[in-house]
Every structure is written in structure tokens, then in C-alpha cells.
Motif scaffolding. Structure first.
Motif, PDB file in Angstrom:
ATOM      1  N   ARG A 214     104.504  53.869  -8.056  1.00  0.00           N
ATOM      2  CA  ARG A 214     103.814  52.615  -8.386  1.00  0.00           C
ATOM      3  C   ARG A 214     102.933  52.152  -7.229  1.00  0.00           C
ATOM      4  N   ALA A 215     103.455  52.256  -6.003  1.00  0.00           N
ATOM      5  CA  ALA A 215     102.685  51.832  -4.836  1.00  0.00           C
ATOM      6  C   ALA A 215     101.463  52.723  -4.632  1.00  0.00           C
ATOM      7  N   VAL A 216     101.616  54.012  -4.892  1.00  0.00           N
ATOM      8  CA  VAL A 216     100.490  54.939  -4.758  1.00  0.00           C
ATOM      9  C   VAL A 216      99.406  54.610  -5.780  1.00  0.00           C
ATOM     10  N   ARG A 217      99.798  54.349  -7.004  1.00  0.00           N
ATOM     11  CA  ARG A 217      98.807  54.012  -8.027  1.00  0.00           C
ATOM     12  C   ARG A 217      98.033  52.758  -7.640  1.00  0.00           C
ATOM     13  N   ALA A 218      98.732  51.770  -7.080  1.00  0.00           N
ATOM     14  CA  ALA A 218      98.055  50.545  -6.654  1.00  0.00           C
ATOM     15  C   ALA A 218      97.095  50.820  -5.507  1.00  0.00           C
ATOM     16  N   ALA A 219      97.514  51.677  -4.561  1.00  0.00           N
ATOM     17  CA  ALA A 219      96.663  51.993  -3.414  1.00  0.00           C
ATOM     18  C   ALA A 219      95.414  52.746  -3.851  1.00  0.00           C
ATOM     19  N   VAL A 220      95.566  53.686  -4.771  1.00  0.00           N
ATOM     20  CA  VAL A 220      94.415  54.450  -5.238  1.00  0.00           C
ATOM     21  C   VAL A 220      93.478  53.560  -6.047  1.00  0.00           C
ATOM     22  N   ALA A 221      94.038  52.652  -6.838  1.00  0.00           N
ATOM     23  CA  ALA A 221      93.209  51.743  -7.629  1.00  0.00           C
ATOM     24  C   ALA A 221      92.389  50.810  -6.742  1.00  0.00           C
ATOM     25  N   ALA A 222      92.827  50.621  -5.489  1.00  0.00           N
ATOM     26  CA  ALA A 222      92.104  49.740  -4.571  1.00  0.00           C
ATOM     27  C   ALA A 222      91.027  50.459  -3.775  1.00  0.00           C
ATOM     28  N   THR A 223      90.891  51.771  -3.938  1.00  0.00           N
ATOM     29  CA  THR A 223      89.849  52.502  -3.227  1.00  0.00           C
ATOM     30  C   THR A 223      88.495  52.219  -3.864  1.00  0.00           C
ATOM     31  N   ALA A 224      87.456  52.526  -3.130  1.00  0.00           N
ATOM     32  CA  ALA A 224      86.100  52.295  -3.632  1.00  0.00           C
ATOM     33  C   ALA A 224      85.373  53.625  -3.792  1.00  0.00           C
ATOM     34  N   PRO A 225      84.760  53.868  -4.966  1.00  0.00           N
ATOM     35  CA  PRO A 225      84.888  53.064  -6.191  1.00  0.00           C
ATOM     36  C   PRO A 225      86.236  53.302  -6.847  1.00  0.00           C
ATOM     37  N   PRO A 226      86.812  52.275  -7.481  1.00  0.00           N
ATOM     38  CA  PRO A 226      88.135  52.442  -8.067  1.00  0.00           C
ATOM     39  C   PRO A 226      88.083  53.324  -9.310  1.00  0.00           C
ATOM     40  N   PRO A 227      89.039  54.253  -9.454  1.00  0.00           N
ATOM     41  CA  PRO A 227      89.088  55.058 -10.675  1.00  0.00           C
ATOM     42  C   PRO A 227      89.570  54.214 -11.853  1.00  0.00           C
ATOM     43  N   ALA A 228      89.236  54.647 -13.038  1.00  0.00           N
ATOM     44  CA  ALA A 228      89.662  53.898 -14.226  1.00  0.00           C
ATOM     45  C   ALA A 228      91.152  54.075 -14.476  1.00  0.00           C
ATOM     46  N   THR A 229      91.665  55.275 -14.257  1.00  0.00           N
ATOM     47  CA  THR A 229      93.084  55.559 -14.479  1.00  0.00           C
ATOM     48  C   THR A 229      93.615  56.428 -13.351  1.00  0.00           C
ATOM     49  N   VAL A 230      94.909  56.241 -13.058  1.00  0.00           N
ATOM     50  CA  VAL A 230      95.568  56.996 -11.996  1.00  0.00           C
ATOM     51  C   VAL A 230      96.921  57.475 -12.508  1.00  0.00           C
ATOM     52  N   ALA A 231      97.213  58.754 -12.327  1.00  0.00           N
ATOM     53  CA  ALA A 231      98.526  59.317 -12.642  1.00  0.00           C
ATOM     54  C   ALA A 231      99.120  59.904 -11.391  1.00  0.00           C
ATOM     55  N   VAL A 232     100.448  59.801 -11.266  1.00  0.00           N
ATOM     56  CA  VAL A 232     101.158  60.332 -10.119  1.00  0.00           C
ATOM     57  C   VAL A 232     102.217  61.320 -10.603  1.00  0.00           C
ATOM     58  N   LEU A 233     102.257  62.479  -9.964  1.00  0.00           N
ATOM     59  CA  LEU A 233     103.286  63.471 -10.232  1.00  0.00           C
ATOM     60  C   LEU A 233     104.082  63.687  -8.949  1.00  0.00           C
ATOM     61  N   VAL A 234     105.372  63.328  -8.981  1.00  0.00           N
ATOM     62  CA  VAL A 234     106.245  63.557  -7.842  1.00  0.00           C
ATOM     63  C   VAL A 234     106.783  64.979  -7.953  1.00  0.00           C
ATOM     64  N   THR A 235     106.503  65.784  -6.950  1.00  0.00           N
ATOM     65  CA  THR A 235     106.865  67.206  -7.002  1.00  0.00           C
ATOM     66  C   THR A 235     108.066  67.557  -6.140  1.00  0.00           C
ATOM     67  N   ALA A 236     108.514  66.630  -5.312  1.00  0.00           N
ATOM     68  CA  ALA A 236     109.698  66.860  -4.473  1.00  0.00           C
ATOM     69  C   ALA A 236     110.208  65.510  -3.994  1.00  0.00           C
ATOM     70  N   VAL A 237     111.528  65.449  -3.786  1.00  0.00           N
ATOM     71  CA  VAL A 237     112.159  64.265  -3.196  1.00  0.00           C
ATOM     72  C   VAL A 237     112.954  64.764  -1.998  1.00  0.00           C
ATOM     73  N   ASP A 238     112.497  64.438  -0.808  1.00  0.00           N
ATOM     74  CA  ASP A 238     113.081  64.997   0.405  1.00  0.00           C
ATOM     75  C   ASP A 238     114.455  64.400   0.700  1.00  0.00           C
ATOM     76  N   THR A 239     115.277  65.168   1.402  1.00  0.00           N
ATOM     77  CA  THR A 239     116.599  64.708   1.818  1.00  0.00           C
ATOM     78  C   THR A 239     116.518  64.108   3.214  1.00  0.00           C
ATOM     79  N   PRO A 240     117.470  63.229   3.549  1.00  0.00           N
ATOM     80  CA  PRO A 240     117.477  62.660   4.909  1.00  0.00           C
ATOM     81  C   PRO A 240     117.639  63.730   5.967  1.00  0.00           C
TER      82      PRO A 240
END
Length: 240
Positions: A214-240
Motif C-alpha cells: 500500500r505504501a509503495v502504491r502511494a509513493a509511486v502515485a506521487a511521482t511526476a507524472p503520476p501513473p493512472a494505475t499501480v500494481a504491486v507484486l511481492v516476490t519475497a518476504v525476507d527473514t530477520p
């Protein structure tokens, strides 16, 4: 006339090889599971989800997780996503998990199953953000003891450095919780198709995958020029 067989032109062979490689990669990643709801525009590879859930199961005493599957609980109840989905992605909707396990006889088998169910539900919700409403657990074997083992780490996709020139990659990597850009579907971690942008990334330890997306989509939407739509695919979740 003797025909020794059908020979593909060189170009046809290259196309066939690329198609076969794409099929193998898709099988390795598994399905793309929806993160959150239709408005979240986020997905997670089944491989990444499996790695997180197996680590959670490994912390349950007296239980060894076997087969694990996640799918839409009711495909007819799924809703179309608010943004273009990645290839072969499941539509947003309630999910259900099916798990098989072996357990020791130290506890009644229903109690062991309940503990595994709670661990899987907790990880799916709190670590990932998957809308898993139920987990069906089936005990398939009784063990004298659970052998000590180490859950293999998920093989992280290769990192990709920011540098597409648009500022999108830099905006993504600046978001807390983004470990790195991590493409798996090809053509880079930042794919721009007209006014649509798809980001492929790995989530850092200690962060919930859905929140990061969600935070990534908001950050990308704030770039110039803003894209109309943004999708995010999480490909890994790292371990501590």
C-alpha cells in the motif's frame, strides 16, 4: 523421399525455449495470490507465502507441516481488481488454506491441528495480509517425535538497482519495508505499460507485506507524472 523429422527454424526454437522457460518459472513461483481487497492492487507469489507459513508452522511444537495449498474460498465471490493484474494472478477475494501435517501423540490430535491452524492464520494475516478466512488441517500421520529440521530459506529473487530514469524505482526503494526491487516475471522490476505501472519487490523483515504494498502504491502515485494505475507484486518476504 525420406523425412528425418520436423525442423523448426532457428527463430522458432528460440521462441519455444523462451516459452518453456516462462512456463517453468511460473510453476516455480506458483499462483499469484491477492493481497488485501480489490482496491489494494497488490499480489504475492505463492512461493513467498509458502515460505512464510512454513516458518510459522515450524515454531509449533510437535507438528510437522506437509502439503500446503491456498486458493480462493469461493471463486464466484471474487471481485475484479481496481488495477490491471499481473499475468495469471488470482482475483481479489476471500482465501482458504488446506494443510496436511504429521503430529506427535503428546497432545490430542485435534489440539495439535488447532495449534497449527492458529499459527498459519496468524502468519497469513499479521505477516502477509492475505485474506485467509479459514485453514483446513488434516493430520495424516502420528510421529514418535518430530525430527529437528531447518526450514529452507526462500530463494530470494535477484535484486535490481534503481536506474530506470523515471524516478519510480527510487521512490519505491525509499519506502520503509522495501528490501529491494526483485523481478520474477521478466522485463525488470518496474514495468511501465502506458499509464499503468507494475512493481515487483521483496519485503524487509518486520514489515507486513500488504502494508508495504500500500505504501509503495502511494509513493509511486506521487511521482511526476503520476501513473493512472499501480500494481504491486511481492516476490519475497525476507527473514530477520
Amino acid at each position: 523421399m525420406h523425412h528425418s523429422g520436423t525442423h523448426l527454424p532457428k527463430g522458432g526454437t528460440v521462441v519455444a525455449d523462451r516459452f518453456a522457460q516462462a512456463v517453468r518459472e511460473q510453476l516455480r513461483l506458483g499462483r499469484l495470490l491477492p493481497l488485501g481487497g480489490p482496491e489494494d492492487g497488490a499480489w504475492l507469489t505463492e512461493r513467498a507465502a509458502d515460505a512464510v507459513l512454513r516458518r510459522a508452522a515450524d515454531a509449533v511444537p510437535g507438528v510437522r507441516l506437509g502439503a500446503l495449498r491456498i486458493a480462493l474460498a469461493d471463486p464466484e465471490a471474487a471481485a475484479p481488481p481496481s488495477v490491471p493484474a499481473p499475468p495469471s494472478a488470482l482475483p481479489p477475494g476471500p482465501l482458504r488454506a488446506w494443510a496436511e501435517c504429521a503430529a506427535t501423540a503428546d497432545l490430542p490430535l485435534p489440539v495439535a491441528a488447532d495449534r497449527l491452524r492458529d499459527a498459519l492464520l496468524g502468519a497469513a494475516t499479521d505477516r502477509l495480509g492475505l485474506a485467509v478466512g479459514a485453514v483446513d488441517v488434516r493430520v495424516t500421520d502420528v510421529l514418535d517425535e518430530v525430527p529437528q529440521h531447518v526450514v529452507p530459506e526462500d530463494q530470494a529473487p535477484p535484486a535490481e538497482r534503481p536506474g530506470d530514469g523515471s524516478g519510480i524505482a527510487a521512490a519505491v526503494t525509499a519506502v520503509p519495508g522495501v528490501a529491494r526491487l526483485a523481478p520474477v516475471l521478466g522485463r525488470g522490476a518496474v514495468r511501465v505499460e502506458g499509464t499503468h505501472v507494475r512493481i515487483e519487490l521483496a519485503v524487509a523483515p518486520g514489515h507486513r507485506a500488504l502494508d508495504v504494498a500500500r505504501a509503495v502504491r502511494a509513493a509511486v502515485a506521487a511521482t511526476a507524472p503520476p501513473p493512472a494505475t499501480v500494481a504491486v507484486l511481492v516476490t519475497a518476504v525476507d527473514t530477520p
